[in-house]
Design an enzyme around this catalytic site. Structure first.
Site, mmCIF file in Angstrom:
data_model
loop_
_atom_site.group_PDB
_atom_site.id
_atom_site.type_symbol
_atom_site.label_atom_id
_atom_site.label_comp_id
_atom_site.label_asym_id
_atom_site.label_seq_id
_atom_site.Cartn_x
_atom_site.Cartn_y
_atom_site.Cartn_z
ATOM 1 N N HIS A 1 54.626 -1.152 -79.867
ATOM 2 C CA HIS A 1 53.411 0.140 -80.159
ATOM 3 C C HIS A 1 54.188 1.514 -79.447
ATOM 4 O O HIS A 1 53.891 0.787 -78.173
ATOM 5 C CB HIS A 1 52.187 -0.262 -80.418
ATOM 6 C CG HIS A 1 51.487 0.797 -81.399
ATOM 7 N ND1 HIS A 1 51.053 1.869 -81.031
ATOM 8 C CD2 HIS A 1 50.861 0.753 -82.818
ATOM 9 C CE1 HIS A 1 50.598 2.588 -81.706
ATOM 10 N NE2 HIS A 1 50.815 2.642 -82.931
ATOM 11 N N ASP B 1 50.475 -4.606 -88.373
ATOM 12 C CA ASP B 1 51.347 -5.608 -89.740
ATOM 13 C C ASP B 1 51.511 -6.095 -89.538
ATOM 14 O O ASP B 1 52.510 -6.970 -90.744
ATOM 15 C CB ASP B 1 52.756 -4.343 -89.524
ATOM 16 C CG ASP B 1 52.377 -2.738 -90.503
ATOM 17 O OD1 ASP B 1 51.694 -2.617 -90.605
ATOM 18 O OD2 ASP B 1 53.151 -2.220 -89.827
#
Ligand code: ACO
Length: 436
Positions: free
Chosen positions: A313, A371
């Site tokens: 991320h 996710d």
């Protein structure tokens, strides 16, 4: 924002005079150096592809502490919101800044509920798509098309229009996602049923048929609601920045949100949930847990182009708190459905464990993001893989619209217009075609 006592001074090695730049403090998080007058003062731009160090706006909605792995909506930790509130309360919080009381919640939910139907003509618009069109292609079209159906809420400068557009978008997204699904499945559309919760209504529009009564399963409705909460906002990510940039030209809210949907589709962003599940399927097909080592080797080989989807991320350099909550939900849903031995979940857990112990991931601070587990939950609920990102879009709509409205209310807002470092040809003359 508050002006800091500290000033930044920019100096040049060529003897040009130093430039003092103001520094501002937010309520928490890194200070910012104000470079707005830099070009006027120096004739230079800053260069920051990917916005690695650039705050493009001030915002009071969502805060992420990437090192701690902390996510706050309007100051409230995501863990508290996910366990103590539902999606309607979260929407109210993001849009208006405060959690509603019982009466406020009822009023807000009722308001959303009154807008769940879409113009009947939209189903004919939907019919223009191929049955096998990707749901995100359909959603980009349908959300953009809302501006052609709701003319009375398209003026971004009118607060009443903005309010109605916000409620319409939140209310109609589940209806549109479910319509896109039913269209691909060749089943009749189910109209919204307004005595159900937001998530319960969505599940019914997805999974009911006119042939029999549908009873939503409570634990799955709760899981869906949690998916919505966890995806509701995430400060200035790619799709939110797209919505802001698109809206900064004064375009209508439906068009701006459609731009966000288009951006979210990419596998580096919201499309990662679909890509992650497909990755797990691939590993499973090739032999499952025994093949993890080989897969990790491919991921580490920079020439392979293979990434561990659902990992990494831009902001989190620690475990994404949403991934933890999603993993919890995943266990709850699988247990409830008697799928606690689900091979895909076991594979995901084994892959996560191996990656978290591997020097490549440790040194780069790569952890699971939201996710990683959301696909397994959605698959267990019965949602087809190709619809995962559309559900992300449904949930993120409130964040997009809250951010868009915040931008329009900001006295410092201007049309977004980045600069460039030009590296192309300098001025030259055209040679006639016969001589080229
Ligand atoms: N698998 C393997 N290596 C990775 C991964 C990954 N998932 N993510 C990052 N890396 C590596 C990069 O190759 C780079 O290595 P290097 O320093 O040797 O060049 C290093 O880690 C830093 O990564 P960047 O790509 O520079 O990080 P950036 O902030 O630009 O990208 C992103 C973040 C796009 C999320 C990236 O981690 C990624 O592609 N992850 C997989 C896709 C994904 O899960 N996206 C969902 C994000 S969350 C969301 O949108 C809801």
């Amino acid at each position: 924002m508050k002006l800091s006592d500290t000033k930044a001074t920019l100096s040049f090695s060529n003897g040009s005079p130093n430039v003092d730049l103001p520094v501002y403090q937010g309520s928490v998080g890194p200070d910012v150096i104000d470079i707005r007058k830099l070009y006027a003062q120096t004739g230079m731009f800053t260069y920051d592809p990917g916005f690695m160090s650039t705050a493009a706006c001030q915002s009071a909605i969502t805060f992420i502490d990437g090192d701690k792995g902390e996510l706050l909506y309007r100051g409230y930790p995501i863990e508290q919101l996910a366990t103590q509130c539902d999606f309607m309360e979260t929407c109210h919080l993001l849009l208006y800044g405060e959690l509603p009381n019982a009466e406020g919640k009822q009023k807000f939910s009722r308001n959303v509920t009154m807008h769940t139907m879409v113009n009947e003509q939209m189903q004919f618009f939907l019919r223009g798509f191929r049955r096998d069109a990707h749901p995100m292609a359909i959603m980009t079209g349908l959300v953009g098309a809302l501006s052609a159906f709701y003319h009375d809420s398209t003026d971004i400068n009118n607060p009443e229009h903005r309010e109605v557009a916000a409620i319409r978008l939140i209310a109609k997204m589940p209806t549109l996602v479910a319509m896109a699904y039913k269209y691909s499945a060749g089943q009749p559309y189910m109209y919204p049923q307004n005595d159900l919760s937001y998530a319960g209504n969505f599940m019914r529009m997805m999974f009911a048929t006119p042939c029999e009564e549908y009873q939503p399963i409570e634990v799955l409705v709760r899981a869906m609601d949690r998916i919505f909460i966890l995806h509701a906002d995430h400060e200035q990510n790619a799709s939110t920045s797209t919505v802001r940039l698109c809206g900064s030209s004064g375009t209508n809210p439906f068009a701006a949100i459609a731009a966000g949907v288009a951006c979210l589709w990419g596998p580096a962003h919201g499309g990662a949930n679909e890509a992650c599940l497909n990755m797990l399927y691939d590993i499973q097909r090739q032999g499952g847990v025994d093949k993890i080592g080989e897969f990790i080797k491919q991921v580490k080989d920079k020439n392979s182009g293979v990434k561990l989807m659902g990992f990494g991320h831009r902001v989190y350099k620690n475990y994404d708190p949403r991934a933890k909550l999603m993993q919890e939900t995943c266990k709850e849903v699988l247990d409830n459905l008697g799928l606690h031995n689900d091979p895909l979940f076991k594979l995901a857990m084994a892959l996560e464990k191996i990656a978290l112990e591997d020097e490549y991931f440790v040194s780069r601070k790569l952890y699971p993001n939201v996710d990683y587990y959301s696909g397994i939950v959605q698959r267990a609920i019965g949602i087809p893989v190709s619809l995962f990102t559309a559900i992300f879009a449904l949930a993120r709509t409130v964040g997009w619209i809250a951010q868009l409205n915040e931008m329009i209310g900001d006295p410092e807002y201007k049309i977004g217009r980045p600069r460039q470092l030009f590296t192309g040809s300098t001025k030259r003359d055209i040679v006639p075609i016969s001589k080229r």
